[in-house]
Scaffold this motif. Sequence first.
Motif, PDB file in Angstrom:
ATOM      1  N   GLY A 125      76.386  -8.280  -5.131  1.00 12.07           N
ATOM      2  CA  GLY A 125      76.052  -9.077  -6.302  1.00 12.07           C
ATOM      3  C   GLY A 125      77.214  -9.443  -7.191  1.00 12.07           C
ATOM      4  O   GLY A 125      77.022 -10.123  -8.207  1.00 12.07           O
ATOM      5  N   CYS A 154      72.129 -13.984  -9.965  1.00  9.70           N
ATOM      6  CA  CYS A 154      71.160 -12.906  -9.725  1.00  9.70           C
ATOM      7  C   CYS A 154      71.807 -11.541  -9.581  1.00  9.70           C
ATOM      8  O   CYS A 154      71.132 -10.559  -9.222  1.00  9.70           O
ATOM      9  CB  CYS A 154      70.293 -13.183  -8.500  1.00  9.70           C
ATOM     10  N   PRO A 265      70.672   0.889  -3.024  1.00 11.21           N
ATOM     11  CA  PRO A 265      71.720  -0.129  -2.828  1.00 11.21           C
ATOM     12  C   PRO A 265      73.023   0.294  -3.477  1.00 11.21           C
ATOM     13  O   PRO A 265      73.058   1.166  -4.350  1.00 11.21           O
ATOM     14  CB  PRO A 265      71.135  -1.362  -3.532  1.00 11.21           C
ATOM     15  N   VAL A 269      74.560  -5.052  -7.337  1.00  9.39           N
ATOM     16  CA  VAL A 269      73.482  -5.502  -6.475  1.00  9.39           C
ATOM     17  C   VAL A 269      73.096  -6.941  -6.817  1.00  9.39           C
ATOM     18  O   VAL A 269      73.534  -7.518  -7.807  1.00  9.39           O
ATOM     19  CB  VAL A 269      72.246  -4.588  -6.608  1.00  9.39           C
ATOM     20  N   ARG A 270      72.239  -7.494  -5.960  1.00  6.99           N
ATOM     21  CA  ARG A 270      71.655  -8.809  -6.217  1.00  6.99           C
ATOM     22  C   ARG A 270      70.139  -8.637  -6.298  1.00  6.99           C
ATOM     23  O   ARG A 270      69.532  -7.995  -5.451  1.00  6.99           O
ATOM     24  CB  ARG A 270      72.003  -9.787  -5.098  1.00  6.99           C
ATOM     25  N   ALA A 271      69.555  -9.220  -7.330  1.00 10.47           N
ATOM     26  CA  ALA A 271      68.103  -9.144  -7.480  1.00 10.47           C
ATOM     27  C   ALA A 271      67.424  -9.777  -6.263  1.00 10.47           C
ATOM     28  O   ALA A 271      67.835 -10.838  -5.798  1.00 10.47           O
ATOM     29  CB  ALA A 271      67.663  -9.863  -8.757  1.00 10.47           C
ATOM     30  N   ASN A 272      66.402  -9.089  -5.746  1.00  5.15           N
ATOM     31  CA  ASN A 272      65.673  -9.665  -4.610  1.00  5.15           C
ATOM     32  C   ASN A 272      64.418 -10.378  -5.093  1.00  5.15           C
ATOM     33  O   ASN A 272      64.100 -10.391  -6.287  1.00  5.15           O
ATOM     34  CB  ASN A 272      65.339  -8.583  -3.582  1.00  5.15           C
ATOM     35  N   GLU A 273      63.696 -10.976  -4.181  1.00  6.16           N
ATOM     36  CA  GLU A 273      62.529 -11.786  -4.556  1.00  6.16           C
ATOM     37  C   GLU A 273      61.458 -10.953  -5.232  1.00  6.16           C
ATOM     38  O   GLU A 273      60.717 -11.442  -6.084  1.00  6.16           O
ATOM     39  CB  GLU A 273      61.960 -12.492  -3.321  1.00  6.16           C
ATOM     40  N   GLN A 275      61.907  -8.804  -7.362  1.00  6.71           N
ATOM     41  CA  GLN A 275      62.302  -8.523  -8.738  1.00  6.71           C
ATOM     42  C   GLN A 275      62.188  -9.750  -9.641  1.00  6.71           C
ATOM     43  O   GLN A 275      62.479  -9.667 -10.827  1.00  6.71           O
ATOM     44  CB  GLN A 275      63.748  -8.001  -8.760  1.00  6.71           C
ATOM     45  N   GLN A 279      66.313 -15.551  -7.185  1.00 10.10           N
ATOM     46  CA  GLN A 279      66.810 -16.021  -5.890  1.00 10.10           C
ATOM     47  C   GLN A 279      66.157 -17.338  -5.477  1.00 10.10           C
ATOM     48  O   GLN A 279      66.825 -18.239  -4.964  1.00 10.10           O
ATOM     49  CB  GLN A 279      66.588 -14.947  -4.816  1.00 10.10           C
ATOM     50  N   ARG A 280      64.851 -17.450  -5.722  1.00  7.86           N
ATOM     51  CA  ARG A 280      64.164 -18.684  -5.341  1.00  7.86           C
ATOM     52  C   ARG A 280      64.650 -19.842  -6.205  1.00  7.86           C
ATOM     53  O   ARG A 280      64.867 -20.956  -5.706  1.00  7.86           O
ATOM     54  CB  ARG A 280      62.656 -18.511  -5.476  1.00  7.86           C
TER      55      ARG A 280
END
Length: 284
Positions: A125, A154, A265, A269-273, A275, A279-280
Amino acid sequence: MQYLLICTLLSFVAFANTQSAPCQLAHTNDSDQTSTYQSGDRVQVSISRVCTCENGQFLDCTPLTEDEANVMVRPGVAAILEDNSETVQRPTDISRSFNQQLQDFTAEDFVFDFRRIPVESMGIGGLLQPVDLTSFPVVAMGNSAQSRFTLDPCGINLPHVHPRATEFAFVFKGSSLRVAFVHENGGGIFVNDITNNTSTLFPEGLIHYQQNTGCDTIHFMSTLNNADPGVVTITSNFFKLPVEGIAGSMDITPELATEIRDGLPLNIVRANEAQGQCQRTCGI
């Protein structure tokens, strides 16, 4: 012949005495007192420098390492550092004046180039580049530290604590950085969204984090009021506790606690969907 032999012996003795001349270090709290060290001794001569006593002088000075710091009675107290790790501590309660410590450095030592520092981050991230006693020993002169962060869209700098420092964070590029810290037990939480040319403060010892909630890269600088601020990442260190304590804290089984621990992780980090929409929205 006898005269020549005597002269040779006297010359050898004089040479030997010169090579083994001790080093002296003055006490700042009493200018009439000094501590004496023998040739070959490694001595902490300032809060951040260790030197070798050679022929009455402190030479071969290097930044104080973590291993060397562990054998010091406390910062500013000299101790002999043996190569075989056997140490003789001498609590002489000395430290040199500020002006004396400045002599350990050159003008170039006071310039830090972020383009040359290695990145200290294993996550996906963003990047973290710390300026600390190891990478920039002169921070000890101002008892401060600094880190440069690059948070990708993100990206999240995981919740953590600095046990010995208050932190100022200044955003110098980017549009949307979410910051938050929690109070002590019984308190609440402060959450803010800051942007370019904005700064915020995280009080010493409180859990805090930073998150890029936008789709552009965030760049911010963190400045801490301690040359050794320390950092404790909450999740990774919490899960180092015995599994029974973790399971009890979360009201889960030890097996699930172990599974969570093994899947943590790496920062940043990178926020996932799951969360949120980041990302979208950003098309990641």
